[in-house]
Design an enzyme around this catalytic site. Structure first.
Site, PDB file in Angstrom:
ATOM      1  N   HIS A   1       2.817  13.529  10.551  1.00  0.00           N
ATOM      2  CA  HIS A   1       1.674  12.527  10.163  1.00  0.00           C
ATOM      3  C   HIS A   1       0.327  12.965  10.526  1.00  0.00           C
ATOM      4  O   HIS A   1       0.231  14.198  11.059  1.00  0.00           O
ATOM      5  CB  HIS A   1       2.074  11.150  10.806  1.00  0.00           C
TER       6      HIS A   1
ATOM      7  N   HIS B   1       5.831  13.473  21.877  1.00  0.00           N
ATOM      8  CA  HIS B   1       4.963  13.496  23.252  1.00  0.00           C
ATOM      9  C   HIS B   1       6.308  13.139  24.648  1.00  0.00           C
ATOM     10  O   HIS B   1       7.302  12.678  24.422  1.00  0.00           O
ATOM     11  CB  HIS B   1       4.289  11.920  23.397  1.00  0.00           C
TER      12      HIS B   1
ATOM     13  N   HIS C   1      -2.355  12.225  12.435  1.00  0.00           N
ATOM     14  CA  HIS C   1      -2.999  12.171  13.574  1.00  0.00           C
ATOM     15  C   HIS C   1      -3.505  13.569  14.241  1.00  0.00           C
ATOM     16  O   HIS C   1      -2.808  14.629  14.121  1.00  0.00           O
ATOM     17  CB  HIS C   1      -2.276  11.527  14.780  1.00  0.00           C
TER      18      HIS C   1
ATOM     19  N   ASP D   1       5.736  10.423  16.123  1.00  0.00           N
ATOM     20  CA  ASP D   1       5.413   9.688  17.023  1.00  0.00           C
ATOM     21  C   ASP D   1       6.193   8.238  16.397  1.00  0.00           C
ATOM     22  O   ASP D   1       5.573   7.281  16.793  1.00  0.00           O
ATOM     23  CB  ASP D   1       3.893   9.397  17.257  1.00  0.00           C
TER      24      ASP D   1
ATOM     25  N   HIS E   1       4.003   3.771  12.664  1.00  0.00           N
ATOM     26  CA  HIS E   1       3.091   4.299  13.495  1.00  0.00           C
ATOM     27  C   HIS E   1       1.729   4.760  12.639  1.00  0.00           C
ATOM     28  O   HIS E   1       0.543   4.338  12.926  1.00  0.00           O
ATOM     29  CB  HIS E   1       3.509   5.443  14.229  1.00  0.00           C
TER      30      HIS E   1
ATOM     31  N   ASP F   1      -3.592  14.932  16.889  1.00  0.00           N
ATOM     32  CA  ASP F   1      -3.071  15.458  18.192  1.00  0.00           C
ATOM     33  C   ASP F   1      -1.671  15.661  17.633  1.00  0.00           C
ATOM     34  O   ASP F   1      -0.784  15.905  18.347  1.00  0.00           O
ATOM     35  CB  ASP F   1      -2.886  14.468  19.188  1.00  0.00           C
ATOM     36  N   HIS F   2      -1.537  15.870  16.199  1.00  0.00           N
ATOM     37  CA  HIS F   2      -0.555  16.704  15.683  1.00  0.00           C
ATOM     38  C   HIS F   2      -0.691  17.532  14.466  1.00  0.00           C
ATOM     39  O   HIS F   2       0.024  18.504  14.243  1.00  0.00           O
ATOM     40  CB  HIS F   2       0.443  15.395  14.907  1.00  0.00           C
TER      41      HIS F   2
HETATM   42 ZN   LIG Z   1       0.398   9.707  16.088  1.00  0.00          ZN
END
Ligand SMILES: [Zn+2]
Length: 258
Positions: A53, A170, A55, A132, A111, A57-58
């Site tokens: 996805h 995570h 985001h 996530d 998400h 932090d990915h």
């Molecule tokens: Zn995410």
């Protein structure tokens, strides 16, 4: 033989490195630095990048990895993924270059609106990369989707076999287990799991992968049909809840403030 190695990034992200001999593929490279350090040290040739996805932090490390080496980037069709060369959606099947791993794509919105998961079904224990959406003992927040969408996505993941190895984005497991115990204090498997997972963290290990069997037994977001979980959600809400999505939404809101 395929090895799957967690590369920790930021405070609690995992970048999954799928390694076959001297070739590697990364899932959700939040940050290029730790990936480059690992592949240089281990003399691994990066062969592809997979994203679940959009985001930061990915996907935040993708551009810097591509600047170093031009490789295919697989990602969700309905989201903006830096450098994406292959746009994927439900039902797509790919063979990941370099490591020859066959993966199926599942749409799992909630998400984010276009979130996808990758499943390797031809392994003895299926492998699931779910970003996530499903966490060990928890699930992702609903940034772009509805409770009903997330319930359908989690149902889809929960239909995978008990032996499925779950690689999520995570290290949230211990905090998730504390919440799960607040929701379902009568579930003895939660205490057993907490002891197991704490021991891994004390040794500096990732708690992942989780298995689908242990998620079904301990993850409150996969247990919304269990009477004690529903009762806890209704107690928290202060009124009865109509339907699975309402139970899920109440537990998700409870977790957000926990
Ligand atoms: Zn995410």
């Amino acid at each position: 033989m395929l090895e799957i190695i967690p590369i920790p990034a930021f405070a609690d992200n995992y970048i999954w490195l799928l390694r076959k001999e001297n070739r590697g593929v990364v899932v959700d490279p939040s940050d290029a630095g730790p990936v480059i350090a690992y592949v240089e040290r281990e003399r691994i040739e990066l062969a592809a990048i997979l994203a679940t996805h959009h985001h930061g932090d990915h996907v935040g490390g993708i551009r810097a990895l591509l600047a170093r080496r031009d490789v295919p980037v697989f990602g969700p069709a309905r989201e903006v993924i830096p450098g994406r060369t292959h746009a994927l959606a439900q039902g797509d099947a790919i063979v990941v270059p370099g490591i020859d791993l066959a993966l199926e794509v599942l749409d799992i919105p909630g998400h984010t609106a276009g979130h996808i998961a990758y499943v390797a079904r031809d392994e003895q224990a299926p492998l699931l990369f779910c970003g996530d959406t499903l966490f060990a003992a928890g699930c992702g927040r609903l940034f772009e989707g509805t409770p009903a969408q997330m319930v359908a996505s989690l149902d889809k993941l929960a239909s995978l076999p008990d032996s499925t190895q779950i690689y999520c984005g995570h290290e949230y497991t211990l905090a998730n287990l504390r919440f799960a115990t607040a929701v379902e204090p009568v579930n003895r498997l939660l205490r057993q799991r907490e002891t197991r997972e704490k021991a891994k963290r004390d040794r500096g290990m990732a708690t992942l992968p989780a298995t689908m069997a242990e998620e079904r037994a301990t993850n409150p977001f996969l247990r919304i049909d269990e009477p004690p979980v529903r009762a806890a959600a209704e107690r928290h809400a202060g009124h009865s809840l109509d339907g699975r999505a309402a139970v899920f939404a109440e537990i998700r809101a409870w977790k957000n403030a926990f």
